[in-house]
Design an enzyme around this catalytic site. Structure first.
Site, PDB file in Angstrom:
ATOM      1  N   GLU A   1     118.172  66.784 -90.248  1.00 31.54           N
ATOM      2  CA  GLU A   1     118.483  67.770 -89.359  1.00 31.54           C
ATOM      3  C   GLU A   1     119.991  68.126 -89.303  1.00 31.54           C
ATOM      4  O   GLU A   1     120.378  69.130 -88.759  1.00 31.54           O
ATOM      5  CB  GLU A   1     117.990  67.378 -88.000  1.00 31.54           C
TER       6      GLU A   1
ATOM      7  N   ASP B   1     111.278  59.072 -83.638  1.00 34.79           N
ATOM      8  CA  ASP B   1     112.716  58.703 -83.270  1.00 34.79           C
ATOM      9  C   ASP B   1     112.798  57.276 -82.437  1.00 34.79           C
ATOM     10  O   ASP B   1     113.415  56.585 -82.965  1.00 34.79           O
ATOM     11  CB  ASP B   1     113.444  59.737 -82.498  1.00 34.79           C
TER      12      ASP B   1
ATOM     13  N   GLY C   1     109.468  63.693 -72.180  1.00 36.50           N
ATOM     14  CA  GLY C   1     110.803  64.073 -72.803  1.00 36.50           C
ATOM     15  C   GLY C   1     111.068  63.225 -74.285  1.00 36.50           C
ATOM     16  O   GLY C   1     110.135  62.761 -74.774  1.00 36.50           O
TER      17      GLY C   1
ATOM     18  N   ASN D   1     118.280  60.845 -80.519  1.00 31.83           N
ATOM     19  CA  ASN D   1     117.226  60.442 -80.141  1.00 31.83           C
ATOM     20  C   ASN D   1     117.291  58.806 -80.598  1.00 31.83           C
ATOM     21  O   ASN D   1     116.933  57.787 -79.701  1.00 31.83           O
ATOM     22  CB  ASN D   1     115.886  60.995 -80.169  1.00 31.83           C
TER      23      ASN D   1
ATOM     24  N   GLY E   1     116.924  66.157 -80.098  1.00 33.91           N
ATOM     25  CA  GLY E   1     117.651  66.125 -81.542  1.00 33.91           C
ATOM     26  C   GLY E   1     117.299  64.691 -82.032  1.00 33.91           C
ATOM     27  O   GLY E   1     117.535  63.613 -81.738  1.00 33.91           O
TER      28      GLY E   1
ATOM     29  N   THR F   1     104.475  56.130 -90.973  1.00 33.41           N
ATOM     30  CA  THR F   1     103.927  56.067 -89.822  1.00 33.41           C
ATOM     31  C   THR F   1     102.849  56.846 -89.799  1.00 33.41           C
ATOM     32  O   THR F   1     102.804  58.178 -90.250  1.00 33.41           O
ATOM     33  CB  THR F   1     104.862  56.264 -88.798  1.00 33.41           C
TER      34      THR F   1
HETATM   35  O1  RIB Z   1     111.874  64.192 -83.146  1.00 34.53           O
HETATM   36  C1  RIB Z   1     111.747  64.785 -81.954  1.00 34.53           C
HETATM   37  C2  RIB Z   1     112.943  65.926 -81.835  1.00 34.53           C
HETATM   38  O2  RIB Z   1     113.096  66.738 -82.911  1.00 34.53           O
HETATM   39  C3  RIB Z   1     113.185  66.632 -80.843  1.00 34.53           C
HETATM   40  O3  RIB Z   1     113.831  66.054 -79.592  1.00 34.53           O
HETATM   41  C4  RIB Z   1     113.797  67.990 -81.252  1.00 34.53           C
HETATM   42  O4  RIB Z   1     114.850  68.242 -80.782  1.00 34.53           O
HETATM   43  C5  RIB Z   1     113.701  68.060 -82.527  1.00 34.53           C
HETATM   44  O5  RIB Z   1     114.879  67.747 -83.354  1.00 34.53           O
END
Ligand code: RIB
Length: 302
Positions: free
Chosen positions: A141, A255, A290, A43, A39, A221
């Site tokens: 999101e 992220d 990950g 993150n 997410g 970026t």
């Molecule tokens: O930016 C990467 C993230 O985007 C992932 O961890 C996935 O969950 C999506 O939300």
């Protein structure tokens, strides 16, 4: 009170590694699989917390095993769980991520679940965190009206606001005047600019376009080309880290960049230093598998 406040989503990432990404209608065998915390919002919060910033995270999860994964993550990374809403109605979001083992590139589908259900009223219960932090960081999101509402709160306070406009979706022009740092990757920048961005010159033109829209600083970026910065006083490009052969998984690299940018700004780093730091953190995150789990700690940077 925290230095950085992040509003966004948590989802459980289901990551599949294979020799290449499948094409339309194709079934292929994977070479690996893992489930882990993801997410974009979450993150980014983890990235900043691991770099030593005091971070709060506002989000919503479900009352289920994936939600427990989120709570465990925040416990381990010194993030207060009081600002995490738990829905009885919606499950924790999930993402299906396919990763090309050869170069770490990916394709993602996110089902946001509970994270999409956070409301303005729920954000308002913690408005003091947004108005009193040094840096407010958010993405796209969750529902856009909630994001805009929170950006307005950040402006009411003294926070530097960062909008990472990911995933790329249509937003109202009103958004732009509340954004201090606008941080799309090249694909997202192309979406908002409406033209291809393949080099620094095109990133410069996109930056000018975003500044005209009202953002104070445009930070695009560019993957292995680094990043391009523009504001009304200056513009410059910065190279990426040389990571040939070391990239395992680019999930969450953006992220890592945004979390590190927030951490650098909160620590009052000068902008070039801050961006180089964010590029380094983002690059290092791609050398591990990950998303949240790949965010480096201060000791990994040095
Ligand atoms: O930016 C990467 C993230 O985007 C992932 O961890 C996935 O969950 C999506 O939300």
């Amino acid at each position: 009170m925290s230095d950085i406040c992040v509003l966004g989503n948590f989802v459980a990432d289901n990551s599949f590694y294979a020799k290449h990404l499948p094409t339309k209608g194709q079934t292929i065998f994977g070479t690996g699989y893992q489930v882990g915390p993801g997410g974009k919002g979450s993150n980014q919060a983890i990235a900043a917390a691991r770099l030593g910033s005091n971070v709060s995270f506002l989000g919503k999860i479900g009352d289920d095993a994936n939600g427990k994964m989120a709570i465990d993550l925040y416990k381990k990374n010194n993030i207060d769980q009081k600002t995490i809403y738990i829905s009885k109605e919606y499950p924790t979001g999930v993402a299906g991520i396919m990763i090309n083992k050869e170069d770490g590139t990916n394709a993602i589908i996110v089902y946001p679940g509970a994270s999409m259900e956070i409301t303005k009223e729920e954000v308002d219960k913690f408005s003091n965190l947004i108005t009193s932090c040094k840096v407010f960081l958010t993405q796209l999101e969750i529902k856009t009206d909630v994001t805009l509402h929170a950006l307005k709160l950040a402006k009411k306070g003294n926070a530097v606001s960062i909008l990472n406009p990911a995933p790329a979706i249509t937003i109202d022009d009103e958004f732009f005047k509340y954004i201090d740092c606008f941080t799309p990757n090249e694909t997202e920048a192309e979406f908002y600019f409406g033209k291809k961005i393949e080099n620094y010159e095109e990133a410069k033109l996109a930056g000018e376009f975003f500044l005209k829209k009202g953002v104070k600083n445009s930070i695009i970026t560019l993957g292995d080309k680094g990043a391009y910065f523009s504001n009304n006083e200056t513009n410059f490009s910065l190279p990426a880290l040389d990571l040939k052969g070391k990239v395992l998984d680019t999930t969450g690299a953006g992220d890592a960049f945004n979390g590190a940018l927030a951490a650098g700004l909160e620590k009052k780093m000068e902008i070039k230093e801050c961006l180089n730091f964010a590029i380094k953190v983002s690059g290092i995150s791609t050398t591990k598998k990950g998303a949240a789990d790949a965010m480096p700690f201060v000791k990994d940077i040095n």
